[in-house]
Design a protein around this motif. Sequence first.
Motif, PDB file in Angstrom:
ATOM      1  N   VAL A 203       0.854  -1.182   0.000  1.00 49.87           N
ATOM      2  CA  VAL A 203       0.000   0.000   0.000  1.00 49.87           C
ATOM      3  C   VAL A 203       0.892   1.234   0.000  1.00 49.87           C
ATOM      4  O   VAL A 203       1.864   1.292   0.735  1.00 49.87           O
ATOM      5  CB  VAL A 203      -0.924  -0.006   1.228  1.00 49.87           C
ATOM      6  CG1 VAL A 203      -1.742   1.267   1.279  1.00 49.87           C
ATOM      7  CG2 VAL A 203      -1.816  -1.227   1.202  1.00 49.87           C
ATOM      8  N   ARG A 204       0.551   2.165  -0.873  1.00 50.91           N
ATOM      9  CA  ARG A 204       1.391   3.363  -0.931  1.00 50.91           C
ATOM     10  C   ARG A 204       0.974   4.339   0.156  1.00 50.91           C
ATOM     11  O   ARG A 204      -0.196   4.409   0.535  1.00 50.91           O
ATOM     12  CB  ARG A 204       1.281   4.008  -2.313  1.00 50.91           C
ATOM     13  CG  ARG A 204       2.068   3.222  -3.347  1.00 50.91           C
ATOM     14  CD  ARG A 204       1.656   3.609  -4.755  1.00 50.91           C
ATOM     15  NE  ARG A 204       2.174   2.657  -5.749  1.00 50.91           N
ATOM     16  CZ  ARG A 204       1.586   1.511  -6.031  1.00 50.91           C
ATOM     17  NH1 ARG A 204       0.498   1.148  -5.390  1.00 50.91           N
ATOM     18  NH2 ARG A 204       2.101   0.706  -6.947  1.00 50.91           N
ATOM     19  N   TYR A 214     -13.376  14.050  -3.814  1.00 53.79           N
ATOM     20  CA  TYR A 214     -14.438  13.360  -4.553  1.00 53.79           C
ATOM     21  C   TYR A 214     -13.851  12.669  -5.765  1.00 53.79           C
ATOM     22  O   TYR A 214     -13.074  13.247  -6.508  1.00 53.79           O
ATOM     23  CB  TYR A 214     -15.502  14.356  -4.992  1.00 53.79           C
ATOM     24  CG  TYR A 214     -16.619  13.702  -5.755  1.00 53.79           C
ATOM     25  CD1 TYR A 214     -17.642  13.041  -5.067  1.00 53.79           C
ATOM     26  CD2 TYR A 214     -16.637  13.720  -7.128  1.00 53.79           C
ATOM     27  CE1 TYR A 214     -18.648  12.429  -5.752  1.00 53.79           C
ATOM     28  CE2 TYR A 214     -17.656  13.102  -7.812  1.00 53.79           C
ATOM     29  CZ  TYR A 214     -18.657  12.449  -7.126  1.00 53.79           C
ATOM     30  OH  TYR A 214     -19.652  11.853  -7.812  1.00 53.79           O
ATOM     31  N   LYS A 215     -14.212  11.422  -5.911  1.00 49.24           N
ATOM     32  CA  LYS A 215     -13.629  10.682  -7.036  1.00 49.24           C
ATOM     33  C   LYS A 215     -14.745  10.164  -7.911  1.00 49.24           C
ATOM     34  O   LYS A 215     -15.699   9.609  -7.416  1.00 49.24           O
ATOM     35  CB  LYS A 215     -12.783   9.539  -6.521  1.00 49.24           C
ATOM     36  CG  LYS A 215     -11.642   9.187  -7.464  1.00 49.24           C
ATOM     37  CD  LYS A 215     -10.681   8.287  -6.761  1.00 49.24           C
ATOM     38  CE  LYS A 215     -10.574   6.951  -7.491  1.00 49.24           C
ATOM     39  NZ  LYS A 215      -9.679   6.043  -6.817  1.00 49.24           N
TER      40      LYS A 215
ATOM     41  N   GLU B 142      -3.566   1.358  -7.293  1.00 47.92           N
ATOM     42  CA  GLU B 142      -3.033   1.432  -5.946  1.00 47.92           C
ATOM     43  C   GLU B 142      -3.810   0.568  -4.969  1.00 47.92           C
ATOM     44  O   GLU B 142      -3.248  -0.153  -4.154  1.00 47.92           O
ATOM     45  CB  GLU B 142      -3.147   2.882  -5.478  1.00 47.92           C
ATOM     46  CG  GLU B 142      -1.825   3.560  -5.335  1.00 47.92           C
ATOM     47  CD  GLU B 142      -2.051   5.018  -5.013  1.00 47.92           C
ATOM     48  OE1 GLU B 142      -2.505   5.315  -3.904  1.00 47.92           O
ATOM     49  OE2 GLU B 142      -1.758   5.850  -5.898  1.00 47.92           O
ATOM     50  N   ARG B 143      -5.137   0.725  -5.098  1.00 48.92           N
ATOM     51  CA  ARG B 143      -5.974  -0.040  -4.171  1.00 48.92           C
ATOM     52  C   ARG B 143      -6.870  -0.938  -4.993  1.00 48.92           C
ATOM     53  O   ARG B 143      -7.924  -0.508  -5.457  1.00 48.92           O
ATOM     54  CB  ARG B 143      -6.793   0.919  -3.308  1.00 48.92           C
ATOM     55  CG  ARG B 143      -5.906   1.744  -2.388  1.00 48.92           C
ATOM     56  CD  ARG B 143      -6.697   2.646  -1.516  1.00 48.92           C
ATOM     57  NE  ARG B 143      -7.433   3.646  -2.313  1.00 48.92           N
ATOM     58  CZ  ARG B 143      -8.311   4.479  -1.780  1.00 48.92           C
ATOM     59  NH1 ARG B 143      -8.584   4.412  -0.499  1.00 48.92           N
ATOM     60  NH2 ARG B 143      -8.925   5.359  -2.539  1.00 48.92           N
ATOM     61  N   GLN B 165      -5.434  -7.421   3.543  1.00 46.76           N
ATOM     62  CA  GLN B 165      -3.978  -7.531   3.454  1.00 46.76           C
ATOM     63  C   GLN B 165      -3.335  -7.541   4.829  1.00 46.76           C
ATOM     64  O   GLN B 165      -3.823  -6.919   5.771  1.00 46.76           O
ATOM     65  CB  GLN B 165      -3.420  -6.362   2.636  1.00 46.76           C
ATOM     66  CG  GLN B 165      -3.606  -6.550   1.129  1.00 46.76           C
ATOM     67  CD  GLN B 165      -3.060  -5.381   0.362  1.00 46.76           C
ATOM     68  OE1 GLN B 165      -3.811  -4.468   0.057  1.00 46.76           O
ATOM     69  NE2 GLN B 165      -1.763  -5.409   0.074  1.00 46.76           N
ATOM     70  N   GLY B 167       0.317  -6.411   5.739  1.00 49.29           N
ATOM     71  CA  GLY B 167       1.451  -5.830   5.036  1.00 49.29           C
ATOM     72  C   GLY B 167       1.091  -5.772   3.567  1.00 49.29           C
ATOM     73  O   GLY B 167       0.039  -5.239   3.217  1.00 49.29           O
ATOM     74  N   SER B 168       1.936  -6.369   2.725  1.00 47.46           N
ATOM     75  CA  SER B 168       1.590  -6.346   1.312  1.00 47.46           C
ATOM     76  C   SER B 168       1.033  -7.686   0.862  1.00 47.46           C
ATOM     77  O   SER B 168       0.763  -7.874  -0.306  1.00 47.46           O
ATOM     78  CB  SER B 168       2.819  -5.968   0.480  1.00 47.46           C
ATOM     79  OG  SER B 168       3.862  -6.862   0.761  1.00 47.46           O
TER      80      SER B 168
END
Lengths: 215, 585
Positions: A203-204, A214-215, B142-143, B165, B167-168
């Motif tokens: 996860v970044r 808002y997406k 990303e997600r 998850q 961690g990764s």
Amino acid sequence: MPSVLSTLMLLSVLLPAVGNAREVRVEVRDPKGEPVADAVASLTPLDATPVVQPPAEPVSVVQEGEEFRPHVTAVVVGTRVTFPNRDAVQHHVFSVSRSKKFDLPLYRGEPREPVLFDQPGVVSLGCNIHDWMSAYIVVLATPHFARSGTDGAAVIGGIPPGRHRLEVWHPRARSALTREVIVAEVGAATQVIALTLGVDRRVRRAPESAGGGYK
Amino acid sequence: MKLPLRSFRGQLLLVFVPVLALAQLATWYLVGRFNEREARQQIDTSLQQAAQTFRRVVADRNAHLRTGARSAARDHQIRQLVAGDDPATLASALQSLRGTTDSSVVAILEPGGKVVASAGRGAPESALPTRLIALAEADESERPSAAGYGYFDGVLHSVVLVPVQAGSEVIAWLLIGFRIDREFAADLKLLTGSDLLFLGADGAALAGTLAVSAHAPLASVLQATRGHSALRQITIDGGASLAVFRPLLTGREPVATLALVYSLDEKLAPARLAGRYLAVVAIGALVAAAALALAFARGLARPVERLAAHTERISAGDYAARVPVDRADELGRLAGAMNAMSAGLAERDRVRDLLDKNVSPEVAARLMRGGAALGGEEREVTILFADLRGFTTLSERLDPPALLALLNRYLDRMSGAIEAHGGVIDKFIGDAIMALFGAPVAQGDAPARAIAAARAMESALAALNTELAAEDRPPLAIGVGINTARVVAGNIGSNRRLNYSVIGDGVNVAARLQALTRAAEHRTNIILSAATRAAAGRAAADARPLGTVTVKGRTEPVEIFAIDAPLSFHDHRTSPHTEPPFLSP
């Protein structure tokens, strides 16, 4: 992408001995030929039971800058690992992996006890409050192992001659690559391993400024 | 009302009414077609928008569920339960998650797809977990997550999948979804205004806002239109509706179909009502137009008929009739012109009549034909002069009206005798008559005619004298001189007033010969010149030579002859009522 993840392309060449010691040099590449770091290569003798001697002092996996360091740590069974927190904020290090579940609730500095890794297997570490923090501890039942550096090379030395199972693991490879190799009396061999890596599921870290717009 | 097609009214109706009817029919048809096309376009737009609204609603609800699922997936207790060995506790935790996220189904899947625990409506259909996991794994964002449609216990759901998850490492997948049911369909209908029906992959109706009777037609149209998203017309309970179909996909796998339906009849209802009003207005306009056309035609035809009748009267010679001028338009002008024409014709007739009376018919005809140009020609003409003897004495005895009546009576008889023989009265000079033979129209036997005319004059005078005797009036007597000579003939006078006449020496001679009849020694009423006698041939066979005389104004002596008796008539000299035809001058 299960097919991609499971595919381990294998370009194996047994080269004539170049050095003097009995060592195996494993070069890990991705399909494009780029070196792959943080891969763990291990050799397990097939005709003898390997003897593992865990180190007397615990191995450290530190938390610094809200990241684990190193990302991948390879240890032998019975090794104790400590998780010192060098950040100003607390961390909650945990594992729910089958081979070792543990929970170090929010703490600062040195945790009270190191964690004993007494089962072979891959342990995925996380921090309960920082989703992006991720690390692996690869617990091995053999003393012959090495972790690849940025050049993709993992050099395993001091190997008894004979048949071995070569295992190469990487966080982004779905499963470990396994291959039988014969280690000669004298000399070195180079194993070139091509790994197809899956998506990096780390996860970044959300940028400080960005909000949940808002997406 | 009879409408002969050849009448103006009939023709006007025949042309006007069909054209108007055709125009109105065309308008009605075109407006109808336009309305229908417009309605179809509007419905098409509505249905496309409804499809988009559906997608948006599903996407929004999916987003809410995804957020809730993500929060739950990173919950440490959940994570520990997922990694642990207590599915019952996990299931109860999922039940609580289902409550907080307001979802219908929640399940935890192993990384391989096996259901570990679930809450809500039963287990997902077998293919759903692996399909969704494959989608999520292919998501390189990303997600990672996946969304799609699937059946739980045979009920269609919209579902979202997020990873759990550590961690990764993905240790499990969390599946969460909401039910697509009648309630959802009703909400969507409120939003979009369109009816909708969800159909299963096998075409079976699942849920929707439409009555059961609509399910079968929709399913059969869907069967026929598989793969097409175009607008389709279907018949539901006898009414026309338009429908679009949208496949509900999980990845590329069609799981169900959304049918969006809008009633064409309902949409067209106002336009159809307007069409009916339009038809009523059109028929009314047609009737009004026909009535107006008839009225207009009658308004036009009546004066035209009156003018036609008037024209017929004119052609019959009635110039006195006048058509009333009661309009200011072209017909009024025509009536005015016609009246003017009648007046002109009457005037011309009167002129002609006067001309006939004032000049001889031959001269009048010649004038009418050739115009009254001055000019002249030299020709041989026989000139007859007649004079009433003793007129002066007579005029003293009678009052002027009686005198004029008697004179006219005499002149009328004489004129008749002259004209009966082809003579032309040149002029009346008081009681004297000057007549021409051979002019203006040439006659080969002019001298003979002149002699015959003179004889006839004698006879006519005898008859007149008989009448006068019966009226107890004194008889009349005449003298006639006839000469044949080359004279100048033509219209004589000024530009404004012309007389056709002859001039020349021969005219004077004729007058002198008439005067000679008064000489008692000649014992005759009619004297000819030698030229006339010679030219008359047999007609003057009985002419009695009177010798030669010297005529006033002429140097050469003239040989003269007398005509004594009528050639074929009765001898008036033997008539007992008649006095001798000579009166002493």
